[in-house]
Design a protein around this motif. Structure first.
Motif, PDB file in Angstrom:
ATOM      1  N   LYS A   1       0.790  -1.237   0.000  1.00  0.00           N
ATOM      2  CA  LYS A   1       0.000   0.000   0.000  1.00  0.00           C
ATOM      3  C   LYS A   1       0.822   1.288   0.000  1.00  0.00           C
ATOM      4  CE  LYS A   1      -4.305  -1.741   1.881  1.00  0.00           C
ATOM      5  NZ  LYS A   1      -4.475  -2.815   2.685  1.00  0.00           N
ATOM      6  N   CYS A   2       1.849   1.351  -0.813  1.00  0.00           N
ATOM      7  CA  CYS A   2       2.534   2.636  -1.012  1.00  0.00           C
ATOM      8  C   CYS A   2       1.476   3.593  -1.570  1.00  0.00           C
ATOM      9  CB  CYS A   2       3.693   2.483  -1.995  1.00  0.00           C
ATOM     10  SG  CYS A   2       4.941   1.319  -1.419  1.00  0.00           S
ATOM     11  N   LYS A   3       1.434   4.808  -1.043  1.00  0.00           N
ATOM     12  CA  LYS A   3       0.280   5.667  -1.329  1.00  0.00           C
ATOM     13  C   LYS A   3       0.128   6.060  -2.797  1.00  0.00           C
ATOM     14  CE  LYS A   3      -0.024   7.967   3.146  1.00  0.00           C
ATOM     15  NZ  LYS A   3       0.277   9.231   3.840  1.00  0.00           N
ATOM     16  N   PHE A   4       1.217   6.017  -3.541  1.00  0.00           N
ATOM     17  CA  PHE A   4       1.173   6.472  -4.937  1.00  0.00           C
ATOM     18  C   PHE A   4       0.864   5.344  -5.921  1.00  0.00           C
ATOM     19  CE2 PHE A   4       5.400   5.212  -3.686  1.00  0.00           C
ATOM     20  CZ  PHE A   4       5.756   4.315  -4.678  1.00  0.00           C
ATOM     21  N   CYS A   5       0.803   4.100  -5.427  1.00  0.00           N
ATOM     22  CA  CYS A   5       0.840   2.948  -6.330  1.00  0.00           C
ATOM     23  C   CYS A   5      -0.543   2.317  -6.533  1.00  0.00           C
ATOM     24  CB  CYS A   5       1.815   1.922  -5.765  1.00  0.00           C
ATOM     25  SG  CYS A   5       1.834   0.377  -6.676  1.00  0.00           S
ATOM     26  N   THR A   6      -0.927   2.155  -7.778  1.00  0.00           N
ATOM     27  CA  THR A   6      -2.243   1.564  -8.069  1.00  0.00           C
ATOM     28  C   THR A   6      -2.301   0.111  -7.612  1.00  0.00           C
ATOM     29  OG1 THR A   6      -1.986   2.773 -10.139  1.00  0.00           O
ATOM     30  CG2 THR A   6      -3.984   1.509  -9.888  1.00  0.00           C
TER      31      THR A   6
ATOM     32  N   PRO B   1      -0.064  11.694 -10.223  1.00  0.00           N
ATOM     33  CA  PRO B   1      -1.054  11.163  -9.269  1.00  0.00           C
ATOM     34  C   PRO B   1      -2.038  10.240  -9.999  1.00  0.00           C
ATOM     35  CG  PRO B   1      -0.986  13.584  -9.223  1.00  0.00           C
ATOM     36  CD  PRO B   1      -0.219  13.143 -10.426  1.00  0.00           C
ATOM     37  N   LYS B   2      -2.133   9.021  -9.536  1.00  0.00           N
ATOM     38  CA  LYS B   2      -2.948   8.016 -10.236  1.00  0.00           C
ATOM     39  C   LYS B   2      -4.326   7.884  -9.589  1.00  0.00           C
ATOM     40  CE  LYS B   2      -0.015   6.309 -13.217  1.00  0.00           C
ATOM     41  NZ  LYS B   2      -0.286   6.371 -14.633  1.00  0.00           N
ATOM     42  N   PRO B   3      -5.339   7.633 -10.414  1.00  0.00           N
ATOM     43  CA  PRO B   3      -6.650   7.319  -9.845  1.00  0.00           C
ATOM     44  C   PRO B   3      -6.547   6.088  -8.944  1.00  0.00           C
ATOM     45  CG  PRO B   3      -6.797   7.571 -12.229  1.00  0.00           C
ATOM     46  CD  PRO B   3      -5.345   7.555 -11.881  1.00  0.00           C
ATOM     47  N   ARG B   4      -7.431   6.002  -8.005  1.00  0.00           N
ATOM     48  CA  ARG B   4      -7.566   4.849  -7.109  1.00  0.00           C
ATOM     49  C   ARG B   4      -6.346   4.658  -6.195  1.00  0.00           C
ATOM     50  NH1 ARG B   4     -10.506   0.229 -10.389  1.00  0.00           N
ATOM     51  NH2 ARG B   4     -11.290  -0.148  -8.308  1.00  0.00           N
ATOM     52  N   THR B   5      -5.624   5.760  -5.979  1.00  0.00           N
ATOM     53  CA  THR B   5      -4.558   5.749  -4.983  1.00  0.00           C
ATOM     54  C   THR B   5      -4.877   6.851  -3.968  1.00  0.00           C
ATOM     55  OG1 THR B   5      -3.177   7.422  -6.035  1.00  0.00           O
ATOM     56  CG2 THR B   5      -2.873   5.162  -6.796  1.00  0.00           C
ATOM     57  N   SER B   6      -4.067   6.952  -2.938  1.00  0.00           N
ATOM     58  CA  SER B   6      -4.292   7.998  -1.923  1.00  0.00           C
ATOM     59  C   SER B   6      -4.184   9.398  -2.520  1.00  0.00           C
ATOM     60  CB  SER B   6      -3.253   7.883  -0.810  1.00  0.00           C
ATOM     61  OG  SER B   6      -3.241   6.599  -0.315  1.00  0.00           O
TER      62      SER B   6
END
Ligand code: SF4
Length: 491
Positions: A239-244, A414-419
């Protein structure tokens, strides 16, 4: 089969044939199915051949009774698009199934439709036009991209529902596309745009993986040259905040070691007398596999050379590094993301700088000659201090005595569905300032800084809704790709 008439088409035909002839097939599929399905990877052959998900979809499609599936790839010079499996042109196929991984492949997909004079918008296509099915990782990131293009969008992992979906298409397509849409509307992981029916989630394979995806062919032209690729796990629990991957799945699904061994034994039996090959272990972080040591022991016992798709720095150990060296790999690749421990912790990648330097030193002492670092900038809450920390890390690693240090620093998307899904892409002026901070401190180190423009386009394609995509497609149609790429910033 229609052979090319024009010189330009012959060139295209010859290129596809060259790749096709280079393949050593590990599995054969019947070409007898009455329904011809084209599985299209809208990117290069080099990348296609390293994509295990694509190969898994190919296997599944060919397992459906009545279907014969063949592979296609993209090249901007192509006009006809010939099959890797039969050299038939794409316009002979009834179903076009796109597997799409990267944002910019969106434009390649549109280009294929346009070159073969197939209307890009689904509601302008008639029964004589191909049935367009779209799936792949980019669907998970932003399905809206395809809402006006696809006849059907498949969300998630192929093993769960794809066979069923293709089976229904095979049974009902002769009755017309509308019948197919009605039949498939109740599958929760499928979007049927013409019925205004959206999927309610992804198909996620929750069983223990007993039949891991593996290469169905080997080629010297692939990203992983002459490698037999095998997946050893899916998803990630970090669950790294940037990773989908980490945010979407939230757990790791390791492949059973017995299944890995069984698949590798079969590959060995097929390949040992024909070519010198390597095994490529594939997972979001291979060394997170709970029985990774057992896999390494097996590879050593069977004297199999191997490489890995990606590693977590903190769980690198001597045994793994020695195995890689024994396999002829002397470059270590890790992704510290940033040199700032504070920022890395905020990203939920809890690995200290000390541990990163320890692992790099271990690799150096054991004999690794090269190192590759993947980092980002333009991260949330990033300060000048954080950038200086990144520059210091790059400098320190550069002075550790490796023969070659490759550093890639990309603007954060910043990716969708991430923090960080609600964050904007960093202002380009600020990114330029940040780039200067890095460059001033890294005068003597070669650093590859990722393209701002390309990252920004990725960001836009990740977040645009279907109405904006419609506007983009209109510009693409009327004014071409470079104008469309400029226009995207207005959306
Ligand atoms: S960055 Fe790597 S370790 Fe972190 S969540 Fe994603 S796959 Fe897992």
């Amino acid at each position: 089969m229609r052979k090319p008439r024009r010189t330009v088409d012959w060139k295209e035909y010859e290129l596809v044939k060259k790749y096709s002839d280079s393949e050593e097939k590990l599995k054969s599929f019947s070409k007898e199915g009455h329904l011809k399905v084209a599985l299209i990877y809208p990117n290069s052959y080099r990348i296609l051949s390293g994509n295990l998900g694509f190969q898994r979809v190919f296997e599944i499609a060919n397992s459906v009774s009545g279907i014969s599936c063949e592979r296609f790839f993209y090249d901007e010079k192509f006009n006809r698009f010939y099959s890797l499996d039969s050299l038939r042109p794409l316009d002979e196929f009834k179903i076009w199934m796109f597997s799409i991984s990267y944002e910019l492949d969106f434009f390649n997909l549109v280009d294929i439709l346009k070159k073969l004079k197939v209307p890009v918008l689904a509601d302008e296509r008639k029964e004589i036009h191909p049935f367009v099915l779209i799936g792949g990782p980019l669907v998970t990131i932003n399905p809206e991209l395809f809402y006006h293009i696809a006849d059907l969008i498949y969300h998630g992992e192929a093993e769960v529902e794809l066979k069923n979906v293709l089976n229904e298409i095979s049974k009902h397509l002769t009755d017309g596309k509308k019948v197919v849409f009605e039949v498939l509307r109740d599958i929760s992981t499928v979007t049927v745009p013409s019925l205004n029916k959206k999927a309610v989630g992804e198909a996620i394979y929750r069983e223990v993986i007993n039949d891991p995806a593996g290469s169905i062919f080997l080629t010297k032209y692939g990203e992983f040259k002459d490698s037999f690729l095998i997946e050893i796990g899916r998803g990630c629990f970090r669950k790294c905040k940037f990773c989908t991957i980490g945010n979407l799945y939230g757990y790791f699904r390791p492949v059973k070691v017995s299944a890995v061994k069984e698949k590798l034994e079969r590959a060995l039996a097929l390949l040992k007398d024909t070519r010198d090959f390597k095994v490529g272990l594939i997972a979001p972080a291979v060394n997170d596999h709970p029985k990774f040591e057992e896999i390494l022991d097996y590879l050593e016992y069977r004297n199999i050379r191997f490489s890995v798709s990606s590693l977590r720095a903190d769980t690198i150990n001597e045994k793994l590094l020695r195995g890689l060296l024994r396999s002829g790999q002397n470059m270590l690749t890790i992704a510290p993301e940033t040199g700032s421990e504070k920022l890395r912790t905020f990203l939920n990648k809890k690995i200290s700088n000390e541990l990163i330097y320890d692992k790099i030193s271990l690799a150096k002492n054991l004999g690794f000659k090269k190192i590759k670092l993947y980092m980002m900038f333009g991260l949330p809450d990033e300060t000048e201090e954080d950038l200086i920390e990144s520059a210091k890390m790059i400098e320190k690693v550069s002075n550790m005595g490796f023969n070659e240090v490759v550093v890639s620093v990309s603007p954060f998307v910043p990716k969708p569905r991430t923090s960080f899904e609600n964050l904007s892409f960093q202002n380009i002026k600020i990114l330029n300032e940040k780039q200067k901070v890095l460059k001033v401190r890294l005068k003597n180190v070669k650093v590859n800084i990722g393209s701002f423009r390309e990252s920004f386009i990725q960001y836009k394609l990740d977040h645009l809704d279907s109405q904006n995509i419609l506007l983009l497609l209109k510009v693409l149609e009327e004014r071409g790709k470079s104008e469309a790429l400029n226009f995207i910033k207005n959306l």
